[in-house]
Design a protein around this motif. Structure first.
Motif, PDB file in Angstrom:
ATOM      1  N   LEU B 120       0.829  -1.202   0.000  1.00 33.68           N
ATOM      2  CA  LEU B 120       0.000   0.000   0.000  1.00 33.68           C
ATOM      3  C   LEU B 120       0.863   1.251   0.000  1.00 33.68           C
ATOM      4  N   GLU B 121       1.971   1.195   0.734  1.00 31.37           N
ATOM      5  CA  GLU B 121       2.912   2.316   0.730  1.00 31.37           C
ATOM      6  C   GLU B 121       3.428   2.563  -0.682  1.00 31.37           C
ATOM      7  N   ASN B 122       3.700   1.466  -1.383  1.00 27.02           N
ATOM      8  CA  ASN B 122       4.201   1.605  -2.759  1.00 27.02           C
ATOM      9  C   ASN B 122       3.178   2.255  -3.669  1.00 27.02           C
ATOM     10  N   GLN B 123       1.893   1.980  -3.389  1.00 20.41           N
ATOM     11  CA  GLN B 123       0.839   2.546  -4.241  1.00 20.41           C
ATOM     12  C   GLN B 123       0.536   3.989  -3.895  1.00 20.41           C
ATOM     13  N   GLY B 124       1.117   4.474  -2.808  1.00 23.70           N
ATOM     14  CA  GLY B 124       0.864   5.854  -2.407  1.00 23.70           C
ATOM     15  C   GLY B 124      -0.504   6.050  -1.764  1.00 23.70           C
ATOM     16  N   VAL B 125      -0.998   5.018  -1.062  1.00 23.90           N
ATOM     17  CA  VAL B 125      -2.278   5.134  -0.359  1.00 23.90           C
ATOM     18  C   VAL B 125      -2.075   6.008   0.884  1.00 23.90           C
ATOM     19  N   PRO B 126      -3.013   6.919   1.204  1.00 22.83           N
ATOM     20  CA  PRO B 126      -2.861   7.763   2.394  1.00 22.83           C
ATOM     21  C   PRO B 126      -2.758   6.935   3.685  1.00 22.83           C
ATOM     22  N   THR B 127      -2.020   7.474   4.638  1.00 22.51           N
ATOM     23  CA  THR B 127      -1.709   6.732   5.859  1.00 22.51           C
ATOM     24  C   THR B 127      -2.936   6.140   6.565  1.00 22.51           C
ATOM     25  N   ALA B 128      -3.988   6.940   6.734  1.00 16.93           N
ATOM     26  CA  ALA B 128      -5.160   6.451   7.471  1.00 16.93           C
ATOM     27  C   ALA B 128      -5.773   5.245   6.763  1.00 16.93           C
ATOM     28  N   ASP B 129      -5.839   5.302   5.418  1.00 17.37           N
ATOM     29  CA  ASP B 129      -6.397   4.184   4.659  1.00 17.37           C
ATOM     30  C   ASP B 129      -5.519   2.946   4.766  1.00 17.37           C
ATOM     31  N   ILE B 130      -4.196   3.170   4.807  1.00 17.06           N
ATOM     32  CA  ILE B 130      -3.291   2.019   4.940  1.00 17.06           C
ATOM     33  C   ILE B 130      -3.651   1.240   6.188  1.00 17.06           C
ATOM     34  N   TRP B 131      -3.819   1.966   7.315  1.00 23.00           N
ATOM     35  CA  TRP B 131      -4.121   1.268   8.567  1.00 23.00           C
ATOM     36  C   TRP B 131      -5.428   0.504   8.487  1.00 23.00           C
ATOM     37  N   LYS B 132      -6.433   1.122   7.859  1.00 25.39           N
ATOM     38  CA  LYS B 132      -7.738   0.475   7.755  1.00 25.39           C
ATOM     39  C   LYS B 132      -7.621  -0.823   6.955  1.00 25.39           C
ATOM     40  N   ARG B 133      -6.938  -0.711   5.817  1.00 23.58           N
ATOM     41  CA  ARG B 133      -6.853  -1.884   4.940  1.00 23.58           C
ATOM     42  C   ARG B 133      -5.949  -2.956   5.514  1.00 23.58           C
ATOM     43  N   VAL B 134      -4.899  -2.542   6.250  1.00 23.01           N
ATOM     44  CA  VAL B 134      -4.031  -3.535   6.894  1.00 23.01           C
ATOM     45  C   VAL B 134      -4.829  -4.315   7.932  1.00 23.01           C
ATOM     46  N   GLU B 135      -5.671  -3.590   8.680  1.00 21.90           N
ATOM     47  CA  GLU B 135      -6.474  -4.283   9.702  1.00 21.90           C
ATOM     48  C   GLU B 135      -7.426  -5.282   9.037  1.00 21.90           C
ATOM     49  N   GLU B 136      -8.126  -4.815   7.999  1.00 22.18           N
ATOM     50  CA  GLU B 136      -9.043  -5.715   7.272  1.00 22.18           C
ATOM     51  C   GLU B 136      -8.322  -6.975   6.801  1.00 22.18           C
ATOM     52  N   ALA B 137      -7.163  -6.742   6.177  1.00 22.15           N
ATOM     53  CA  ALA B 137      -6.440  -7.868   5.582  1.00 22.15           C
ATOM     54  C   ALA B 137      -5.965  -8.837   6.647  1.00 22.15           C
ATOM     55  N   LEU B 138      -5.418  -8.300   7.744  1.00 22.42           N
ATOM     56  CA  LEU B 138      -4.909  -9.190   8.795  1.00 22.42           C
ATOM     57  C   LEU B 138      -6.043  -9.950   9.465  1.00 22.42           C
ATOM     58  N   ARG B 139      -7.208  -9.295   9.613  1.00 21.11           N
ATOM     59  CA  ARG B 139      -8.360 -10.008  10.181  1.00 21.11           C
ATOM     60  C   ARG B 139      -8.829 -11.109   9.242  1.00 21.11           C
ATOM     61  N   ALA B 140      -8.793 -10.813   7.936  1.00 19.29           N
ATOM     62  CA  ALA B 140      -9.275 -11.794   6.956  1.00 19.29           C
ATOM     63  C   ALA B 140      -8.449 -13.076   6.979  1.00 19.29           C
ATOM     64  N   VAL B 141      -7.156 -12.971   7.283  1.00 19.43           N
ATOM     65  CA  VAL B 141      -6.341 -14.186   7.330  1.00 19.43           C
ATOM     66  C   VAL B 141      -6.133 -14.677   8.763  1.00 19.43           C
ATOM     67  N   GLY B 142      -6.794 -14.001   9.725  1.00 19.68           N
ATOM     68  CA  GLY B 142      -6.703 -14.433  11.115  1.00 19.68           C
ATOM     69  C   GLY B 142      -5.356 -14.171  11.756  1.00 19.68           C
ATOM     70  N   MET B 143      -4.688 -13.085  11.355  1.00 16.20           N
ATOM     71  CA  MET B 143      -3.377 -12.782  11.930  1.00 16.20           C
ATOM     72  C   MET B 143      -3.362 -11.432  12.645  1.00 16.20           C
ATOM     73  N   TRP B 144      -4.554 -10.871  12.922  1.00 14.62           N
ATOM     74  CA  TRP B 144      -4.618  -9.522  13.504  1.00 14.62           C
ATOM     75  C   TRP B 144      -3.947  -9.471  14.874  1.00 14.62           C
ATOM     76  N   LYS B 145      -4.103 -10.561  15.643  1.00 17.08           N
ATOM     77  CA  LYS B 145      -3.523 -10.572  16.984  1.00 17.08           C
ATOM     78  C   LYS B 145      -2.003 -10.562  16.949  1.00 17.08           C
ATOM     79  N   MET B 146      -1.429 -10.996  15.842  1.00 12.85           N
ATOM     80  CA  MET B 146       0.025 -11.114  15.742  1.00 12.85           C
ATOM     81  C   MET B 146       0.645  -9.897  15.077  1.00 12.85           C
ATOM     82  N   ARG B 147      -0.120  -8.807  14.914  1.00  8.73           N
ATOM     83  CA  ARG B 147       0.345  -7.704  14.066  1.00  8.73           C
ATOM     84  C   ARG B 147       1.648  -7.065  14.543  1.00  8.73           C
ATOM     85  N   GLY B 148       1.918  -7.120  15.861  1.00 15.22           N
ATOM     86  CA  GLY B 148       3.125  -6.475  16.379  1.00 15.22           C
ATOM     87  C   GLY B 148       4.340  -7.383  16.411  1.00 15.22           C
TER      88      GLY B 148
END
Lengths: 274, 300
Positions: B120-148
């Motif tokens: 997303l950084e490469n695509q130049g997506v704004p910071t707030a949207d990056i966080w939203k989409r990262v959360e969605e994606a990590l939840r979709a694969v069940g890895m949200w708890k491991m994000r850190g």
């Protein structure tokens, strides 16, 4: 043997130093180092010592952890001290045959020991309170102006962060190759330094080959995810100055001024101290 | 730059590609054919498995789908964009994401969430949207708890799920998994397959699974078999796996359950259809046993 390699020895915490913008910490460390070299008198070093003690207290990192950094340069410190002690010309205090210790030599040696330990302590406070990622981010942003003189700042920062990411992987790999070779009779642990260095060559060749293969894979993966250099990139965790960062800049400026004043106006005459 | 209007996410016609082999002095030697007249059509939302033994050209084909390689001959449209047009490269890479074989060599950042945000950084997506989409994606694969976490502390299956999250955060229409399960243990393989099936079902993401594990191909809508750079078979898993002998001629196996059923059938047991999974095999055996009253019902 390879377990001991740690780079970016971050000590997790929530102190104000941990939360400061990495650019502030980088500049602060730089100012500290420059001051140590520029203002080398006893009075100035007392100021620096007090400042260092304050920073260590604020950072909430245990003192033993910080002093560990000094261990690495202990030999270097001893060698410099000894050289200065015996090889500085001046008025002799002790003279045995041709070896003589001079007043100037003692002063020099003490000065060097303090300068070196302050340098190491000052910079380890920075690395202990900053994650490697923040550090590379800070470098990229802080040195952004160098792009104008065609220094590839983004690329260098990217390389640094990838290197940091791959250190543990390559360490694992090196251990695996070592085990595989030891299983076939290689000997890494005995013999003189030359023999041991020679034993490492068959370790390095496969390690390099595998590192290149990994690099190739990684380049492909980065390209597949749309990486095309730093142009037009946004940041997930952009660096933004907060009020505390400006306050910290002010503290750094005050420190530099204090150091200058101490060096210029206070002359302490102590025996055996510079 | 022009986009062709189509409902087919991938449309390749008569694709060919050659590698040049260099000798030890670096002189170009013979040209090896990796793709030879390949036709491939994939509808949006399909789950397609591509099978083939090593050197069959399946990975080369995968790299074409992301415009990492471009064909020497023929035409390939991905999401309506011609891959031969260099101006389309970034659009193609956004619509088709890739997951590679080695989990360690495709994770760029030292923290899970930062790696997912990399594309997303490469695509130049704004910071707030990056966080939203990262959360969605990590939840979709069940890895949200491991994000850190650091990726080095994850298992192989978890690393591949992070890699998949990195791809789906970019909202692609299609995901290509280039032997993404080859280096995983059976548990990790199941994790990854479950994740992509889920994405395929709920998000309608087209999945192209390149694999040599037959058990994974069973779940696909369509199976394509490649050999020597050519597409040699195509159809539903049932159609493909019913041709046990033909698959063997391409040095491929069939799923274990299928093979057992096929062998039993050859020995004269009345099993009618092609069996794909263990459950189907049990069903078939129970059924056969009841009909012929041969033995006690088989249970697991």
């Amino acid at each position: 043997m390879l377990k001991e390699i740690t780079i970016g020895q971050y000590y997790p915490g929530t102190s104000i130093l941990h939360r400061l913008d990495p650019r502030v910490k980088l500049l602060g460390t730089l100012v500290f180092i420059i001051c140590l070299f520029a203002f080398g008198t006893t009075a100035a070093y007392i100021v620096a010592g007090v400042a260092l003690a304050c920073m260590i207290t604020i950072s909430q990192v245990p003192l033993s952890f910080i002093l560990r950094g000094l261990r690495m340069v202990l030999i270097l410190m001893l060698v410099t001290a000894l050289f200065n002690l015996f090889l500085t010309p001046g008025t002799a205090i002790v003279q045995i045959w041709k070896i003589r210790i001079t007043v100037e030599g003692v002063k020099m040696a003490v000065h060097m020991v303090f300068r070196l330990s302050f340098l190491v302590l000052g910079s380890s406070i920075m690395t202990l309170t900053t994650t490697p990622n923040q550090l590379t981010d800070g470098l990229e942003k802080g040195l952004g102006w160098m792009k104008k003189i065609h220094v590839p700042v983004h690329e260098i920062a990217m390389m640094m962060s990838i290197a940091l990411r791959f250190i543990p992987i390559l360490t694992d790999e090196a251990n695996r190759i070592m085990s595989a070779q030891e299983a076939r009779g290689a000997d890494f642990h005995s013999g003189g330094i030359v023999k041991r260095a020679k034993a490492l060559i068959p370790l390095l060749v496969p390690l390099f080959v595998s590192a290149f293969r990994r690099a190739n894979d990684l380049a492909l993966a980065m390209e597949a995810r749309g990486y095309h250099g730093g142009v037009g990139r946004t940041r997930m965790k952009p660096l933004v100055y907060r009020r505390r960062d400006f306050a910290a800049y002010l503290v750094i400026a005050c420190f530099a001024v204090l150091m200058f004043l101490a060096w210029r106006f206070i002359h302490l005459e102590l025996p055996f101290l510079p | 730059m022009a986009r062709k209007k189509t409902d087919r996410i991938i449309e390749g016609h008569d694709l060919s590609f050659h590698y040049t082999v260099y000798d030890s002095e670096g002189n170009p030697g013979e040209r090896r054919t990796a793709l030879d007249g390949v036709d491939i059509d994939v509808q949006q939302g399909q789950f397609v498995a591509i099978l083939g033994h090593n050197g069959s050209g399946k990975s080369t084909l995968a790299r074409h789908l992301n415009a990492l390689l471009v064909p020497d001959g023929g035409t390939l449209y991905v999401d309506g964009y011609d891959t031969l047009d260099a101006g389309n490269v970034w659009k193609i890479r956004q619509s088709t994401g890739m997951v590679f074989q080695n989990p360690d060599n495709q994770i760029i950042a030292s923290v899970v969430e930062e790696d997912v945000g990399f594309g997303l950084e490469n695509q130049g997506v704004p910071t707030a949207d990056i966080w939203k989409r990262v959360e969605e994606a990590l939840r979709a694969v069940g890895m949200w708890k491991m994000r850190g976490r650091s990726p080095n502390r994850l298992s192989g299956g978890q690393k591949q799920r992070v890699a998949i999250a990195g791809v789906i955060a970019m909202h692609p229409k299609c995901i290509v998994l280039d032997e993404a399960t080859a280096m995983l243990d059976p548990g990790g393989r199941k994790e990854v397959i479950r994740t992509v099936r889920e994405l395929n079902r709920t998000e309608n993401v087209t999945v192209i699974l390149i694999t040599h594990y037959m058990e994974e191909a069973v779940f696909a809508d369509r199976v394509i078999v490649m050999d020597h750079g050519k597409v040699v078979m195509g159809g539903t898993p049932r159609e493909i796996f019913s041709q046990v002998e033909k698959l063997k001629s391409f040095r491929l196996d069939v799923p274990q359950a299928t093979l057992l059923a096929w062998k039993l059938k050859q020995r004269g047991l009345p099993i009618k259809d092609t069996v794909l999974t263990i459950d189907e095999l049990i069903e078939a055996l129970n059924h056969g046993a009841a009909e012929n009253d041969l033995t006690q019902p088989v249970s697991r």
